[in-house]
Design an enzyme around this catalytic site. Structure first.
Site, PDB file in Angstrom:
ATOM      1  N   ARG A 134      52.123  36.014  31.664  1.00 19.61           N
ATOM      2  CA  ARG A 134      51.301  36.102  30.458  1.00 19.61           C
ATOM      3  C   ARG A 134      51.056  37.546  30.036  1.00 19.61           C
ATOM      4  O   ARG A 134      51.227  37.897  28.873  1.00 19.61           O
ATOM      5  CB  ARG A 134      49.961  35.390  30.684  1.00 19.61           C
ATOM      6  CG  ARG A 134      50.050  33.893  30.877  1.00 19.61           C
ATOM      7  CD  ARG A 134      48.660  33.274  30.937  1.00 19.61           C
ATOM      8  NE  ARG A 134      47.812  33.955  31.917  1.00 19.61           N
ATOM      9  CZ  ARG A 134      47.695  33.581  33.184  1.00 19.61           C
ATOM     10  NH1 ARG A 134      48.370  32.544  33.630  1.00 19.61           N
ATOM     11  NH2 ARG A 134      46.909  34.231  34.010  1.00 19.61           N
ATOM     12  N   ILE A 135      50.631  38.391  30.988  1.00 23.53           N
ATOM     13  CA  ILE A 135      50.315  39.777  30.635  1.00 23.53           C
ATOM     14  C   ILE A 135      51.588  40.555  30.329  1.00 23.53           C
ATOM     15  O   ILE A 135      51.648  41.313  29.356  1.00 23.53           O
ATOM     16  CB  ILE A 135      49.497  40.451  31.755  1.00 23.53           C
ATOM     17  CG1 ILE A 135      48.127  39.773  31.882  1.00 23.53           C
ATOM     18  CG2 ILE A 135      49.326  41.944  31.475  1.00 23.53           C
ATOM     19  CD1 ILE A 135      47.294  40.273  33.052  1.00 23.53           C
ATOM     20  N   ARG A 193      48.367  45.262  40.578  1.00 22.03           N
ATOM     21  CA  ARG A 193      47.583  45.400  41.792  1.00 22.03           C
ATOM     22  C   ARG A 193      48.092  46.606  42.575  1.00 22.03           C
ATOM     23  O   ARG A 193      49.292  46.881  42.605  1.00 22.03           O
ATOM     24  CB  ARG A 193      47.687  44.139  42.663  1.00 22.03           C
ATOM     25  CG  ARG A 193      46.892  42.954  42.141  1.00 22.03           C
ATOM     26  CD  ARG A 193      45.394  43.187  42.301  1.00 22.03           C
ATOM     27  NE  ARG A 193      44.597  42.050  41.866  1.00 22.03           N
ATOM     28  CZ  ARG A 193      44.117  41.882  40.648  1.00 22.03           C
ATOM     29  NH1 ARG A 193      44.380  42.783  39.715  1.00 22.03           N
ATOM     30  NH2 ARG A 193      43.384  40.841  40.343  1.00 22.03           N
ATOM     31  N   GLU A 218      39.644  50.334  46.930  1.00 23.36           N
ATOM     32  CA  GLU A 218      38.801  50.704  45.791  1.00 23.36           C
ATOM     33  C   GLU A 218      37.334  50.676  46.191  1.00 23.36           C
ATOM     34  O   GLU A 218      36.919  49.729  46.867  1.00 23.36           O
ATOM     35  CB  GLU A 218      39.067  49.752  44.620  1.00 23.36           C
ATOM     36  CG  GLU A 218      40.505  49.820  44.105  1.00 23.36           C
ATOM     37  CD  GLU A 218      40.779  48.874  42.944  1.00 23.36           C
ATOM     38  OE1 GLU A 218      39.879  48.059  42.609  1.00 23.36           O
ATOM     39  OE2 GLU A 218      41.867  48.934  42.365  1.00 23.36           O
ATOM     40  N   HIS A 224      40.354  51.142  37.671  1.00 24.79           N
ATOM     41  CA  HIS A 224      40.519  49.686  37.563  1.00 24.79           C
ATOM     42  C   HIS A 224      39.673  49.125  36.418  1.00 24.79           C
ATOM     43  O   HIS A 224      38.829  48.253  36.607  1.00 24.79           O
ATOM     44  CB  HIS A 224      40.154  49.001  38.880  1.00 24.79           C
ATOM     45  CG  HIS A 224      40.802  47.655  39.035  1.00 24.79           C
ATOM     46  ND1 HIS A 224      41.024  47.066  40.260  1.00 24.79           N
ATOM     47  CD2 HIS A 224      41.291  46.776  38.120  1.00 24.79           C
ATOM     48  CE1 HIS A 224      41.605  45.891  40.098  1.00 24.79           C
ATOM     49  NE2 HIS A 224      41.785  45.695  38.798  1.00 24.79           N
ATOM     50  N   ALA A 280      41.218  48.142  33.249  1.00 26.36           N
ATOM     51  CA  ALA A 280      42.086  47.604  32.201  1.00 26.36           C
ATOM     52  C   ALA A 280      41.470  46.406  31.484  1.00 26.36           C
ATOM     53  O   ALA A 280      41.692  46.206  30.289  1.00 26.36           O
ATOM     54  CB  ALA A 280      43.445  47.224  32.775  1.00 26.36           C
TER      55      ALA A 280
END
Length: 333
Positions: free
Chosen positions: A157-158, A237, A266, A285, A287
């Site tokens: 999808r992305i 990721r 993270e 992180h 987005a």
């Protein structure tokens, strides 16, 4: 009926504040974990006693945690986002725990941000900004974006949303995915093996899910296949890329640069090699963190909890087979 909710992502007091109000209006008690970060299994084991639902970020729900007495009352993990590689889905299902998530809701925001990073690193926007705020005037030459070749690793999808944006820049788009999709093909995306994609692309954007097959897929050998004037963008990721190898090729100028929004650990440790790597545009992180998308995802995350609390099936469930299990902890109408 009232449930105790543990919330771990900082969005619940920012763009998702209305979702916290929604939970409280439905008689839920919301406990907010501090600091806001992905919680380890050890952190969660301390926080979970008496908790029926987790409004979750990229937290670690290990086999041991989900089977522990501390998690005995847990009925649902409602994930803010789509990544579930840190959740032992099989164990959660075996213990009757529902896993809700928000597939499709982040696609456009992440695709926008991917292109923002691509343009930023290619045209040296970040370094120009850094020099300007220190009083310098030092224009830099980057690389053109229009008319080049974009390689998309993981064209679901992305990735397909990124391919749509690429059309406006007259980019040739290559993709590598074990399941080529018709929507991308209709956009003119050509599916090729990974080695061909890396050798031909001027920009390589990663959007694959983390699986045993994709973890660390972009290592030293793969990075060395890229053109010396090519750029890597990762809004997928952190585990998709060997970070040590990437820092090395950046410092050696083996590729032109990289823009990275996700990391293995993270927040990024202060001593991480990315802190000093050359030609790197790092981001924390973010987005998916647009106001509009953030509000929608936060609402969906909270609604899934309230739906299950009221005996209804949440709309988007990762493990729907749990509803047929005699171990299901929530009571359905």
């Amino acid at each position: 009926m009232s449930w105790n909710i543990l919330a771990t992502p900082g969005t619940i007091v920012g763009i998702g504040a209305e979702s916290a109000d929604f939970l409280r209006k439905n008689d839920c008690k919301v406990t907010i974990a501090e600091p806001f970060r992905a919680q380890s299994a050890a952190d969660l084991q301390r926080l979970l006693p008496g908790i029926q639902a987790v409004y979750a970020g990229a937290d670690e729900f290990s086999t041991e945690l989900l089977a522990s007495s501390e998690a005995a009352e847990l009925r649902i993990i409602s994930r803010w986002g789509v990544g579930f590689e840190r959740i032992d889905v099989d164990t959660a299902t075996a213990h009757g725990i529902v896993i809700a998530y928000t597939p499709g809701m982040l696609d456009e925001a992440v695709a926008d941000y991917t292109f923002a990073l691509l343009l930023g690193i290619a045209r040296r926007i970040h370094t120009a900004h850094a020099s300007m705020i220190t009083g310098e005037w030092a224009p830099e030459c980057g690389h053109d974006v229009h008319g080049k070749t974009l390689g998309i690793i993981g064209c679901g999808r992305i990735g397909t949303a990124v391919a749509r944006r690429a059309a406006g820049f007259n980019l040739q788009v290559l993709a590598c995915d074990p399941a080529p999709n018709d929507a991308a093909k209709k956009l003119g995306v050509e599916f090729v093996p990974l080695e061909s994609l890396l050798a031909q692309s001027d920009f390589v954007s990663r959007h694959a899910a983390v699986t045993p097959e994709t973890k660390g897929l972009m290592g030293k050998a793969q990075l060395n296949l890229m053109k010396p004037d090519a750029y890597l963008i990762n809004t997928g990721r952190g585990a998709l890329v060997d970070e040590t190898a990437l820092a090395k090729v950046l410092d050696d100028s083996s590729i032109a640069g990289a823009a990275v929004d996700t990391f293995v650990e993270e927040p990024l440790p202060k001593e991480h090699p990315f802190r000093t790597a050359k030609n790197l545009l790092p981001a924390p992180h973010q987005a998916a963190f647009s106001n509009e998308t953030g509000r929608k995802v936060s609402a969906a995350c909270a609604e899934a909890i309230v739906d299950l609390m009221h005996g209804e099936r949440p709309k988007m469930v990762l493990n729907p087979e749990v509803f047929d299990s005699p171990q299901l902890r929530a009571k359905l109408n």
